[in-house]
Write an enzyme that holds these catalytic residues in place. Structure first.
Site, PDB file in Angstrom:
ATOM      1  CE  LYS A 190     -28.662 -11.174 -24.472  1.00 51.10           C
ATOM      2  NZ  LYS A 190     -27.584 -11.794 -23.676  1.00 51.10           N
TER       3      LYS A 190
ATOM      4  CB  SER B 147     -28.579 -15.651 -23.216  1.00 49.07           C
ATOM      5  OG  SER B 147     -27.799 -14.513 -22.867  1.00 49.07           O
TER       6      SER B 147
ATOM      7  CB  SER C 164     -24.613 -14.993 -22.504  1.00 51.60           C
ATOM      8  OG  SER C 164     -25.310 -15.992 -21.815  1.00 51.60           O
TER       9      SER C 164
END
Length: 495
Positions: free
Chosen positions: A78, A158, A182
């Site tokens: 990420k 997210s 998330s």
């Protein structure tokens, strides 16, 4: 072997050890899948040179016979994790051009274990969002579609890029972070497994901060066994993070027996929300029946302060964000706005932040600054902290009464279309976190497991919440649920 990118971590590890496949072959298969999937916008910084270099090193290490479980396995990282010499932007314009001179502890541990980094993954800007629509790179897109509808769907947020990449078999697994859901919400939206470990289990050092008392890294994988393998590599004490705990990391995979006889599973009555879709309600009941059939005892429990969780979270998280994001000012790194003659340092800060931060980040910084201001500190921030303590105590009381895990829905709906939740009412988007934020406020481990499809053919997930530091036990319960649910659906390839 063809379609090597479709393997999970455990299958690929076993194939590597047997010599049926090399890490280079695995990596090349994933790199090709990534290049063919630009329509998903999941990978935003591709690192094929680093990937192939690490894959070659992993093959040598495997030949030597001393390779850890993650050695040679291609994964995505990420964009919130700082990676040395590779753009690490947290999907924000304000960090444009930032290439750290250091590596986050978690990504370093994965590299040390021999994992192969394929590149950086899309996400909501500074991890603020539930749909991956606040990214400077543009929306990440789910590989799933509703029936014959061509509308693009959100992979959740997210960690949307991570979820999309794993679900579409662009990588074998990916890192995510979870501040209010998330990891678990995007995992549920895309039919994969995601675990947020206990706060302090994974180091936060080198991960761009959103809300420091809530953020926690975790793995996003194709199944529960893979989550156990990757989580073990990500955990461990880190002296550079004062909130990291000095606890031995167990062999999580060895704890996956599937035997949950005599375990007490709590069903919280407060999670039965008004207007909850019948499909979610039905899946929840079926999940409880599955665990009961596996030998667990299902008990009704009460978590009375649940209704205050969302408002408390949306005071505490923006307050911490407004403090954390104050460092982005255009002075030492990242983007700096073009200044006019006569502009001073105040104008530089204002212009840089106005053009560097997106609308959602600006909104949360403003909310956070407001609740921390002199006249409102007690009315909002201190009150929210007290509510947080009560929410934590609710869970402590339930666990003290002998409950081993708590079963809830992971999300209030299946994935929705990109652009369907407009900016006009951000609260609608915030309600997506209704089942997940309590876990972050209480610092507990939570895992999302895919358990079924809705009538439009989209994945739905169930969440299990565990006792602090007992991720192994939680993953074993999740393993039993996964076996009973038998979820094997994959998105049809359209990209």
């Amino acid at each position: 072997m063809s379609d090597l990118n479709k393997l999970g971590l455990a299958e690929a590890r076993d194939a590597l050890r047997k010599g049926d496949v090399t890490s280079v072959e695995l990596t090349e298969s994933c790199l090709k899948a990534i290049d063919d999937a630009d329509a998903l916008n999941a990978f935003v910084h591709k690192t094929p040179e680093i990937a192939l270099e690490r894959a070659k090193a992993a093959d040598e290490r495997i030949k030597g016979g001393d390779a850890p479980a993650m050695c040679g396995l291609p994964i995505g990282i990420k964009d919130l994790f700082c990676t040395k010499g590779v753009p690490s932007q947290a999907a924000s314009k304000i960090l444009e051009g930032f290439k750290p001179e250091y590596e986050s502890t978690v990504s370093q541990q994965l590299a040390d274990a021999g994992a192969v980094m394929l590149g950086k993954l899309n996400m909501d800007e500074f991890a603020m969002g539930s749909s991956n629509e606040t990214s400077v790179y543009g929306n990440a897109v789910s590989p799933w579609r509703r029936g014959n509808d061509d509308a693009q769907l959100t992979p959740g947020g997210s960690s949307g890029g991570s979820a999309s990449a794993v679900a579409a078999d662009l990588c074998l697994a990916a890192t995510g972070t979870d501040t209010g859901g998330s990891i678990r919400q995007p995992a549920a939206f895309t039919g994969i497994t995601g675990i947020k470990p206990t706060y302090g289990r994974c180091s936060r050092w080198g991960i761009v901060a959103f809300a420091s008392s809530l953020d926690q890294a975790g793995p996003m994988t194709k199944n529960v066994r893979d989550a156990a393998i990757m989580l073990e590599a990500m955990c461990g004490h880190d002296p550079k993070d004062s909130t990291s705990t000095e606890l031995a990391v167990p062999n999580f995979e060895a704890m996956l027996t599937g035997d949950i006889k005599g375990k007490k599973i709590g069903i919280p009555k407060e999670y039965r929300m008004d207007g909850m879709p019948a499909e979610i309600e039905k899946l929840w009941s079926e999940g409880a029946e599955m665990l009961k059939a596996a030998g667990a005892e299902i008990v009704d429990i009460s978590l009375p302060h649940t209704k205050y969780a969302l408002p408390a979270y949306y005071v505490i998280a923006p307050a911490e964000a407004s403090s954390n994001l104050a460092r982005y000012d255009g002075v030492r790194y990242g983007r700096r706005a073009q200044l006019s003659q006569g502009d001073g340092i105040t104008e530089m800060y204002e212009k840089t932040r106005a053009e560097g931060f997106g609308h959602e980040v600006q909104r949360r910084v403003m909310v956070g600054t407001y609740v921390l201001s002199a006249g409102f500190y007690d009315a909002y921030y201190n009150r929210a902290r007290r509510v947080r303590t009560l929410i934590k105590k609710d869970f402590e009381d339930v666990f003290a009464a002998g409950v081993d895990a708590i079963l809830t829905p992971a999300t209030p709906s299946a994935s929705f279309g990109l652009g369907e939740m407009t900016e006009a009412d951000p609260v609608q988007m915030y309600l997506n976190d209704v089942f997940t934020v309590t876990v972050n406020l209480a610092g507990l481990p939570g895992v999302s497991v895919p358990a079924g499809l809705d009538k439009q053919g989209l994945p739905l997930g169930l969440q299990l919440i565990g006792r602090p530091w007992e991720e192994g036990d939680l993953l074993n319960t999740a393993y039993a649920l996964e076996n009973a649910a038998g979820f094997v659906a994959k998105p049809g390839k359209w990209w």
